[in-house]
Design a protein around this motif. Sequence first.
Motif, PDB file in Angstrom:
ATOM      1  N   SER A  74       0.817  -1.221   0.000  1.00 60.96           N
ATOM      2  CA  SER A  74       0.000   0.000   0.000  1.00 60.96           C
ATOM      3  C   SER A  74       0.851   1.272   0.000  1.00 60.96           C
ATOM      4  CB  SER A  74      -0.953   0.018   1.194  1.00 60.96           C
ATOM      5  OG  SER A  74      -0.231   0.204   2.406  1.00 60.96           O
ATOM      6  N   ILE A  75       2.142   1.147   0.253  1.00 62.85           N
ATOM      7  CA  ILE A  75       2.998   2.351   0.267  1.00 62.85           C
ATOM      8  C   ILE A  75       4.194   2.252  -0.673  1.00 62.85           C
ATOM      9  CG2 ILE A  75       2.357   2.897   2.648  1.00 62.85           C
ATOM     10  CD1 ILE A  75       5.315   2.061   3.366  1.00 62.85           C
ATOM     11  N   MET A  76       4.384   1.094  -1.301  1.00 60.29           N
ATOM     12  CA  MET A  76       5.577   0.907  -2.136  1.00 60.29           C
ATOM     13  C   MET A  76       5.479   1.692  -3.437  1.00 60.29           C
ATOM     14  SD  MET A  76       5.052  -2.899  -3.708  1.00 60.29           S
ATOM     15  CE  MET A  76       3.840  -3.196  -5.005  1.00 60.29           C
ATOM     16  N   THR A  77       6.640   1.946  -4.011  1.00 60.15           N
ATOM     17  CA  THR A  77       6.726   2.487  -5.361  1.00 60.15           C
ATOM     18  C   THR A  77       6.731   1.284  -6.289  1.00 60.15           C
ATOM     19  OG1 THR A  77       8.018   4.382  -4.605  1.00 60.15           O
ATOM     20  CG2 THR A  77       8.168   3.834  -6.951  1.00 60.15           C
ATOM     21  N   SER A  78       5.733   1.186  -7.155  1.00 61.93           N
ATOM     22  CA  SER A  78       5.623  -0.002  -8.000  1.00 61.93           C
ATOM     23  C   SER A  78       6.351   0.138  -9.335  1.00 61.93           C
ATOM     24  CB  SER A  78       4.164  -0.380  -8.219  1.00 61.93           C
ATOM     25  OG  SER A  78       3.451   0.713  -8.716  1.00 61.93           O
ATOM     26  N   GLU A  79       6.607   1.365  -9.771  1.00 60.11           N
ATOM     27  CA  GLU A  79       7.391   1.569 -10.990  1.00 60.11           C
ATOM     28  C   GLU A  79       8.844   1.778 -10.571  1.00 60.11           C
ATOM     29  OE1 GLU A  79       5.936   4.320 -13.924  1.00 60.11           O
ATOM     30  OE2 GLU A  79       3.868   3.836 -13.395  1.00 60.11           O
ATOM     31  N   VAL A  80       9.597   0.695 -10.570  1.00 60.16           N
ATOM     32  CA  VAL A  80      10.959   0.704 -10.049  1.00 60.16           C
ATOM     33  C   VAL A  80      11.957   0.892 -11.179  1.00 60.16           C
ATOM     34  CG1 VAL A  80      12.650  -0.619  -8.728  1.00 60.16           C
ATOM     35  CG2 VAL A  80      10.212  -0.879  -8.246  1.00 60.16           C
ATOM     36  N   ARG A  81      12.840   1.848 -10.998  1.00 60.71           N
ATOM     37  CA  ARG A  81      13.949   2.028 -11.940  1.00 60.71           C
ATOM     38  C   ARG A  81      14.995   0.975 -11.620  1.00 60.71           C
ATOM     39  NH1 ARG A  81      13.035   6.099 -15.009  1.00 60.71           N
ATOM     40  NH2 ARG A  81      11.723   7.777 -14.294  1.00 60.71           N
ATOM     41  N   THR A  82      15.407   0.247 -12.628  1.00 65.71           N
ATOM     42  CA  THR A  82      16.416  -0.789 -12.445  1.00 65.71           C
ATOM     43  C   THR A  82      17.541  -0.570 -13.447  1.00 65.71           C
ATOM     44  OG1 THR A  82      15.390  -2.320 -14.026  1.00 65.71           O
ATOM     45  CG2 THR A  82      14.674  -2.478 -11.723  1.00 65.71           C
ATOM     46  N   CYS A  83      18.613  -1.309 -13.266  1.00 70.05           N
ATOM     47  CA  CYS A  83      19.704  -1.296 -14.234  1.00 70.05           C
ATOM     48  C   CYS A  83      20.284  -2.699 -14.306  1.00 70.05           C
ATOM     49  CB  CYS A  83      20.768  -0.275 -13.848  1.00 70.05           C
ATOM     50  SG  CYS A  83      21.724  -0.712 -12.386  1.00 70.05           S
TER      51      CYS A  83
END
Length: 142
Positions: A74-83
């Motif tokens: 309910s509080i996470m960032t779901s669009e995660v920048r990865t590399c």
Amino acid sequence: MLIGSILQAKGTSVATVPPDATVTELLATLAKLNIGAVVVSEDGVTIAGIVSERDIVRRLHERGADILTQPVSSIMTSEVRTCGPDANVDELRRTMTNHRVRHVPVVRDGRLAGIVSIGDVVKVAIEELETEKDALVGYLRR
């Protein structure tokens, strides 16, 4: 320098919590491991999201103490920048600065392979500057 070099030095261990863990459980993980963010993952391999200390503070301000019993999802960032491990550290530093993120999961072949923090990136920059300085000082002393 490549991100894979950072992972070789620091290791590939990544703290994860399942999406259904409570925010209180998340806080315990952050405190126990003395870290600033965790990857949200159902299986420790795939990435559902990421949660940082900043996320917790912002949601606490917006919603109040009730978030402590709510799921991390309910509080996470779901669009995660990865590399990837073959990404360039300079490019990642720009991405982190431009998008104001401090933690970037590293993904290899669709699987979580590590995590890099802004501290790791700054450390590399300082090491490169020190090497350059030493080379220039050595040249000037000749």
